[in-house]
Scaffold this motif. Sequence first.
Motif, PDB file in Angstrom:
ATOM      1  N   CYS A 175       6.767   1.751  -4.720  1.00 22.65           N
ATOM      2  CA  CYS A 175       5.491   1.850  -5.422  1.00 22.65           C
ATOM      3  C   CYS A 175       5.732   1.929  -6.930  1.00 22.65           C
ATOM      4  O   CYS A 175       6.527   2.759  -7.384  1.00 22.65           O
ATOM      5  CB  CYS A 175       4.740   3.096  -4.936  1.00 22.65           C
ATOM      6  SG  CYS A 175       3.172   3.366  -5.790  1.00 22.65           S
ATOM      7  N   LEU A 206       6.752   1.227  -0.287  1.00 20.31           N
ATOM      8  CA  LEU A 206       5.461   0.600  -0.007  1.00 20.31           C
ATOM      9  C   LEU A 206       5.380   0.200   1.455  1.00 20.31           C
ATOM     10  O   LEU A 206       6.376  -0.208   2.064  1.00 20.31           O
ATOM     11  CB  LEU A 206       5.284  -0.665  -0.852  1.00 20.31           C
ATOM     12  CG  LEU A 206       5.015  -0.493  -2.326  1.00 20.31           C
ATOM     13  CD1 LEU A 206       4.982  -1.857  -3.006  1.00 20.31           C
ATOM     14  CD2 LEU A 206       3.710   0.245  -2.566  1.00 20.31           C
ATOM     15  N   GLN A 207       4.196   0.287   2.015  1.00 20.73           N
ATOM     16  CA  GLN A 207       3.927  -0.259   3.331  1.00 20.73           C
ATOM     17  C   GLN A 207       3.333  -1.639   3.098  1.00 20.73           C
ATOM     18  O   GLN A 207       2.384  -1.793   2.321  1.00 20.73           O
ATOM     19  CB  GLN A 207       2.941   0.610   4.107  1.00 20.73           C
ATOM     20  CG  GLN A 207       2.614   0.034   5.460  1.00 20.73           C
ATOM     21  CD  GLN A 207       1.712   0.950   6.265  1.00 20.73           C
ATOM     22  OE1 GLN A 207       1.584   2.125   5.985  1.00 20.73           O
ATOM     23  NE2 GLN A 207       1.072   0.397   7.264  1.00 20.73           N
ATOM     24  N   VAL A 218       1.242  -4.983   3.905  1.00 16.53           N
ATOM     25  CA  VAL A 218       0.038  -5.359   4.634  1.00 16.53           C
ATOM     26  C   VAL A 218      -0.127  -6.864   4.480  1.00 16.53           C
ATOM     27  O   VAL A 218      -0.052  -7.398   3.373  1.00 16.53           O
ATOM     28  CB  VAL A 218      -1.202  -4.624   4.088  1.00 16.53           C
ATOM     29  CG1 VAL A 218      -2.457  -5.051   4.827  1.00 16.53           C
ATOM     30  CG2 VAL A 218      -1.015  -3.118   4.151  1.00 16.53           C
ATOM     31  N   GLU A 278       0.867  -1.182   0.000  1.00 22.46           N
ATOM     32  CA  GLU A 278       0.000   0.000   0.000  1.00 22.46           C
ATOM     33  C   GLU A 278       0.899   1.226   0.000  1.00 22.46           C
ATOM     34  O   GLU A 278       1.941   1.248   0.650  1.00 22.46           O
ATOM     35  CB  GLU A 278      -0.894   0.040   1.239  1.00 22.46           C
ATOM     36  CG  GLU A 278      -2.055  -0.892   1.180  1.00 22.46           C
ATOM     37  CD  GLU A 278      -3.014  -0.712   2.357  1.00 22.46           C
ATOM     38  OE1 GLU A 278      -2.666  -0.019   3.348  1.00 22.46           O
ATOM     39  OE2 GLU A 278      -4.117  -1.269   2.285  1.00 22.46           O
ATOM     40  N   CYS A 279       0.454   2.242  -0.732  1.00 17.56           N
ATOM     41  CA  CYS A 279       1.219   3.476  -0.808  1.00 17.56           C
ATOM     42  C   CYS A 279       0.299   4.654  -0.504  1.00 17.56           C
ATOM     43  O   CYS A 279      -0.912   4.599  -0.756  1.00 17.56           O
ATOM     44  CB  CYS A 279       1.832   3.626  -2.202  1.00 17.56           C
ATOM     45  SG  CYS A 279       2.868   5.108  -2.385  1.00 17.56           S
ATOM     46  N   GLU A 280       0.882   5.732  -0.017  1.00 16.37           N
ATOM     47  CA  GLU A 280       0.095   6.930   0.290  1.00 16.37           C
ATOM     48  C   GLU A 280      -0.511   7.552  -0.965  1.00 16.37           C
ATOM     49  O   GLU A 280      -1.470   8.315  -0.887  1.00 16.37           O
ATOM     50  CB  GLU A 280       0.924   7.952   1.058  1.00 16.37           C
ATOM     51  CG  GLU A 280       2.147   8.443   0.309  1.00 16.37           C
ATOM     52  CD  GLU A 280       3.039   9.327   1.158  1.00 16.37           C
ATOM     53  OE1 GLU A 280       3.367  10.433   0.687  1.00 16.37           O
ATOM     54  OE2 GLU A 280       3.390   8.911   2.277  1.00 16.37           O
ATOM     55  N   GLY A 309      -2.205   5.956  -3.050  1.00 16.56           N
ATOM     56  CA  GLY A 309      -3.437   5.238  -3.337  1.00 16.56           C
ATOM     57  C   GLY A 309      -3.229   3.872  -3.947  1.00 16.56           C
ATOM     58  O   GLY A 309      -4.154   3.082  -4.064  1.00 16.56           O
ATOM     59  N   TYR A 310      -1.994   3.567  -4.358  1.00 17.13           N
ATOM     60  CA  TYR A 310      -1.715   2.241  -4.921  1.00 17.13           C
ATOM     61  C   TYR A 310      -1.938   1.182  -3.867  1.00 17.13           C
ATOM     62  O   TYR A 310      -1.544   1.335  -2.713  1.00 17.13           O
ATOM     63  CB  TYR A 310      -0.280   2.166  -5.441  1.00 17.13           C
ATOM     64  CG  TYR A 310       0.113   0.770  -5.881  1.00 17.13           C
ATOM     65  CD1 TYR A 310      -0.260   0.283  -7.119  1.00 17.13           C
ATOM     66  CD2 TYR A 310       0.843  -0.056  -5.033  1.00 17.13           C
ATOM     67  CE1 TYR A 310       0.087  -0.999  -7.529  1.00 17.13           C
ATOM     68  CE2 TYR A 310       1.200  -1.338  -5.417  1.00 17.13           C
ATOM     69  CZ  TYR A 310       0.809  -1.802  -6.668  1.00 17.13           C
ATOM     70  OH  TYR A 310       1.158  -3.076  -7.053  1.00 17.13           O
ATOM     71  N   ARG A 311      -2.572   0.090  -4.282  1.00 16.88           N
ATOM     72  CA  ARG A 311      -2.739  -1.075  -3.414  1.00 16.88           C
ATOM     73  C   ARG A 311      -2.661  -2.297  -4.311  1.00 16.88           C
ATOM     74  O   ARG A 311      -3.494  -2.477  -5.194  1.00 16.88           O
ATOM     75  CB  ARG A 311      -4.081  -1.045  -2.698  1.00 16.88           C
ATOM     76  CG  ARG A 311      -4.237  -2.165  -1.704  1.00 16.88           C
ATOM     77  CD  ARG A 311      -5.498  -1.964  -0.873  1.00 16.88           C
ATOM     78  NE  ARG A 311      -5.399  -2.784   0.307  1.00 16.88           N
ATOM     79  CZ  ARG A 311      -6.339  -3.624   0.711  1.00 16.88           C
ATOM     80  NH1 ARG A 311      -7.467  -3.731   0.043  1.00 16.88           N
ATOM     81  NH2 ARG A 311      -6.161  -4.356   1.777  1.00 16.88           N
TER      82      ARG A 311
END
Length: 127
Positions: free
Chosen positions: A103, A110-111, A113, A72-74, A76-78
């Motif tokens: 990203c 990327l974070q 999850v 996940e990215c700030e 909006g990418y998931r």
Amino acid sequence: MHEYSLACEIFETVIATAHDNKALAVNSIKLEIGRLTHVNPDQLLFCLGVLSKDSIAKGAKIDVNFVSPFGECECGYRGDAGVSDNDRCEDQPHLYEYAVLTCPVCGKLLQLVGGDELMVRTIDIEI
């Protein structure tokens, strides 16, 4: 070896579920293991085999499905974190390979999850 303690918890869950459903035997167990848990599936399966040898789960087929984290990215990418899925323990990526994933949209880090789960997904029993 933390695989033994994990195997004990899995075994207790399987046996309790089997007894609650008045099972005569446990035919198969499906597990989901997150790649970030760094559980050695060979050790886990060995421990489960030892624990189940004198129980209704003796000889049960155990399937392991590895679950990769997603990114996940700030911006909006998931989506895909970009590390391939392989079923063999030695093919699991090292943690540092996840630490620097960027990203594909904006290039920021990327974070991650998910990928840290260990779940009994299904238990097939004989009644």
